[in-house]
Design a protein around this motif. Structure first.
Motif, PDB file in Angstrom:
ATOM      1  N   ASN A   7       0.299  49.403  60.585  1.00  0.00           N
ATOM      2  CA  ASN A   7       0.824  49.182  59.237  1.00  0.00           C
ATOM      3  C   ASN A   7       1.992  48.196  59.263  1.00  0.00           C
ATOM      4  O   ASN A   7       2.186  47.432  58.312  1.00  0.00           O
ATOM      5  CB  ASN A   7       1.286  50.499  58.621  1.00  0.00           C
ATOM      6  CG  ASN A   7       0.126  51.367  58.168  1.00  0.00           C
ATOM      7  OD1 ASN A   7      -0.943  50.857  57.853  1.00  0.00           O
ATOM      8  ND2 ASN A   7       0.332  52.668  58.137  1.00  0.00           N
ATOM      9  N   ALA A   8       2.779  48.231  60.332  1.00  0.00           N
ATOM     10  CA  ALA A   8       3.902  47.289  60.435  1.00  0.00           C
ATOM     11  C   ALA A   8       3.402  45.852  60.435  1.00  0.00           C
ATOM     12  O   ALA A   8       4.026  44.963  59.839  1.00  0.00           O
ATOM     13  CB  ALA A   8       4.704  47.571  61.702  1.00  0.00           C
ATOM     14  N   GLY A   9       2.271  45.606  61.110  1.00  0.00           N
ATOM     15  CA  GLY A   9       1.696  44.262  61.089  1.00  0.00           C
ATOM     16  C   GLY A   9       1.262  43.856  59.698  1.00  0.00           C
ATOM     17  O   GLY A   9       1.523  42.724  59.248  1.00  0.00           O
ATOM     18  N   ARG A  10       0.605  44.752  58.992  1.00  0.00           N
ATOM     19  CA  ARG A  10       0.182  44.461  57.617  1.00  0.00           C
ATOM     20  C   ARG A  10       1.398  44.226  56.722  1.00  0.00           C
ATOM     21  O   ARG A  10       1.424  43.289  55.917  1.00  0.00           O
ATOM     22  CB  ARG A  10      -0.620  45.647  57.066  1.00  0.00           C
ATOM     23  CG  ARG A  10      -1.921  45.953  57.793  1.00  0.00           C
ATOM     24  CD  ARG A  10      -2.631  47.108  57.100  1.00  0.00           C
ATOM     25  NE  ARG A  10      -3.845  47.510  57.777  1.00  0.00           N
ATOM     26  CZ  ARG A  10      -5.025  46.919  57.625  1.00  0.00           C
ATOM     27  NH1 ARG A  10      -5.113  45.867  56.818  1.00  0.00           N
ATOM     28  NH2 ARG A  10      -6.097  47.349  58.259  1.00  0.00           N
ATOM     29  N   GLN A  11       2.393  45.097  56.884  1.00  0.00           N
ATOM     30  CA  GLN A  11       3.574  44.991  56.023  1.00  0.00           C
ATOM     31  C   GLN A  11       4.370  43.728  56.311  1.00  0.00           C
ATOM     32  O   GLN A  11       4.945  43.124  55.400  1.00  0.00           O
ATOM     33  CB  GLN A  11       4.421  46.251  56.194  1.00  0.00           C
ATOM     34  CG  GLN A  11       3.747  47.500  55.642  1.00  0.00           C
ATOM     35  CD  GLN A  11       4.317  48.788  56.171  1.00  0.00           C
ATOM     36  OE1 GLN A  11       5.408  48.815  56.756  1.00  0.00           O
ATOM     37  NE2 GLN A  11       3.591  49.886  55.989  1.00  0.00           N
ATOM     38  N   ALA A  12       4.399  43.308  57.574  1.00  0.00           N
ATOM     39  CA  ALA A  12       5.107  42.071  57.919  1.00  0.00           C
ATOM     40  C   ALA A  12       4.500  40.882  57.179  1.00  0.00           C
ATOM     41  O   ALA A  12       5.230  39.973  56.730  1.00  0.00           O
ATOM     42  CB  ALA A  12       5.055  41.842  59.423  1.00  0.00           C
ATOM     43  N   GLN A  13       3.188  40.862  57.037  1.00  0.00           N
ATOM     44  CA  GLN A  13       2.538  39.770  56.299  1.00  0.00           C
ATOM     45  C   GLN A  13       2.969  39.765  54.833  1.00  0.00           C
ATOM     46  O   GLN A  13       3.205  38.700  54.248  1.00  0.00           O
ATOM     47  CB  GLN A  13       1.026  39.901  56.393  1.00  0.00           C
ATOM     48  CG  GLN A  13       0.459  39.628  57.778  1.00  0.00           C
ATOM     49  CD  GLN A  13      -1.061  39.533  57.771  1.00  0.00           C
ATOM     50  OE1 GLN A  13      -1.700  39.522  56.720  1.00  0.00           O
ATOM     51  NE2 GLN A  13      -1.642  39.460  58.960  1.00  0.00           N
TER      52      GLN A  13
END
Length: 463
Positions: free
Chosen positions: A204-210
């Motif tokens: 989720n951190a990867g998705r949220q970073a985008q």
């Protein structure tokens, strides 16, 4: 920069032990840096999010002693703000309306899986005007076509290839925002600078970073900690003790004991095991967080709690114990009984790791009279033993100095005068006064109960 952390649970009916640890780490990091610790309830699942389930989270945090700053934020109440940000993302081209039906979406997902990539919607490159009138739609985020990289304070650098992220749904067909969108918007608006959470949220951190990048917002510092495992090394479940903190309260753990144990469950500072609250705040940093999953260990939990039991104020322990005892029917709970427990607490708390054990340790004081004698206690009180106790009662009735030290000398002198070993006196005396319940030395028992109660209990036996 002012440090702001948050705990953002979904209300499930209780504060899970893993969630309690996450909340503790966030609270400690904020306090250690003079920052703020905030609470947000992620209550978008309206079927599960009731007043009762939310209150259970609040009650769990309050019992654990984790106070948050400001008002509790409801994620559901901020849905209009989330939709506002979706409009912004559509305007800047970072999001788009997807008119695929459920069947079309499933077919696209299967095709993407077969090709070893994540789903990409055909509507990312098509104009909404191409859709038939009144066609329902969702709003999707335009996944990045380049790698996504975050620097995690625990996991180090984490990288995902472009093909690993699909075009994430931001708004469902009913217009309600999804989790990853809402989290980003809420954390930004709350000024959150550091996010400490379980590593099950790492993707989720990867998705949220985008999403952060698409909005030109600063990305908080992520610190994804391994989840707690059971003693067998497997994912924690209810059979291991994956319970709410209220269950640990009911088992007799002190909040400071549980805080200390949770602190060391995935974090370390040298070899120090026991921490006061002040020491926790002074010592806590992100560098101490480990990458390996921590294992729940009830023996260790009890050992840590025992240390805090010994440090706790006697009056507080007496009050906490009394709250537990009031639901029992087999104990004496008048003012005199509380005086006995209070006067004995300094000694008894050294013998107990939890309030439940303290309950057992104090039972001899508050057993209702006449004490029921069974098992070994009954066998210890044969006729010759009763005659011996009758003679001891006469000695105790005339003992001028009713202190523990003096009473110890009286018992020893009585055994010598009777020309028997001390066990011949101590065993029936213990049976008569405690009914065989756990108890310290008999001189202590005599001193705490007082002359009148001791003689009454001896008379009960002899009668």
């Amino acid at each position: 920069m002012k440090i702001i952390t948050r705990f953002a649970p979904s209300p499930t009916g209780y504060l899970h032990i893993g969630g309690a640890r996450t909340a503790l780490f966030n609270a400690l990091f904020a306090r250690a840096n003079g920052g703020e610790f905030k609470l947000r309830i992620e209550d978008t699942d309206r079927a599960r999010s009731t007043d009762e389930t939310v209150q259970a989270i609040v009650d769990g945090l309050s019992w654990l002693g984790l106070d948050w700053d400001g008002e509790t934020v409801s994620q559901f109440a901020r849905a209009d703000r989330h939709r506002e940000i979706v409009d912004t993302l559509i305007e800047n081209g970072a999001a788009f309306r997807c008119y695929c039906t459920a069947e079309e979406t499933e077919a696209l997902r299967e095709q993407a899986f077969a090709e070893g990539r994540a789903l990409r919607s055909p509507w990312r490159d098509r104009a909404p005007s191409e859709a038939p009138a009144d066609t329902p739609f969702v709003v999707r985020f335009r996944a990045s076509d380049t790698d996504t990289v975050i620097e995690d304070a625990v996991q180090g650098q984490v990288r995902w290839g472009a093909k690993e992220f699909d075009d994430l749904v931001l708004l469902r067909g009913d217009g309600n925002p999804t989790y990853n969108l809402a989290v980003v918007v809420d954390d930004h608006d709350m000024g959150v600078t550091h996010i400490i959470r379980g590593d099950d949220h790492l993707v989720n951190a990867g998705r949220q970073a985008q999403i952060y990048n698409a909005l030109n917002w600063d990305i908080p510092v992520f610190a994804h900690i391994p989840l707690i495992h059971g003693p067998d090394g497997k994912k924690l479940s209810k059979r291991h003790g994956a319970l709410g903190v209220e269950a640990y309260r009911d088992m007799g753990y002190l909040p400071e004991g549980l805080r200390n144990y949770l602190l060391r469950l995935g974090w370390s500072k040298g070899d120090q095991e026991y921490f006061t609250d002040a020491e926790m705040i002074e010592a806590f940093d992100l560098k101490g967080l480990g990458k390996a999953p921590a294992r729940l260990d009830f023996d260790k939990m009890s050992s840590v709690n025992a240390w805090h039991m010994k440090r706790a104020e006697d009056t507080r322990l007496t009050d906490l114990l009394w709250d537990r005892l009031e639901c029992r029917e087999d104990v004496r709970l008048d003012d005199q009984a509380k005086v006995w427990v209070s006067s004995a607490m300094k000694v008894l708390k050294e013998r107990a790791a939890t309030l439940a054990e303290l309950d057992d340790q104090t039972y001899f004081l508050i057993r209702p009279r006449p004490i029921e004698l069974t098992g070994k206690a009954a066998k210890a009180l044969k006729d010759d033993a009763k005659a011996l106790l009758s003679r001891l009662a006469e000695v105790l009735r005339d003992t001028p100095d009713w202190t523990e030290a003096a009473l110890g000398e009286v018992l020893n002198a009585f055994a010598e005068a009777e020309e028997v070993g001390f066990g011949k006196v101590g065993q029936p005396l213990r049976a008569a006064l405690t009914g065989g319940a756990p108890a310290p030395d008999m001189s202590f028992v005599l001193a705490v109960l007082g002359r009148e109660e001791v003689l009454d209990r001896l008379n009960d036996v002899m009668d």
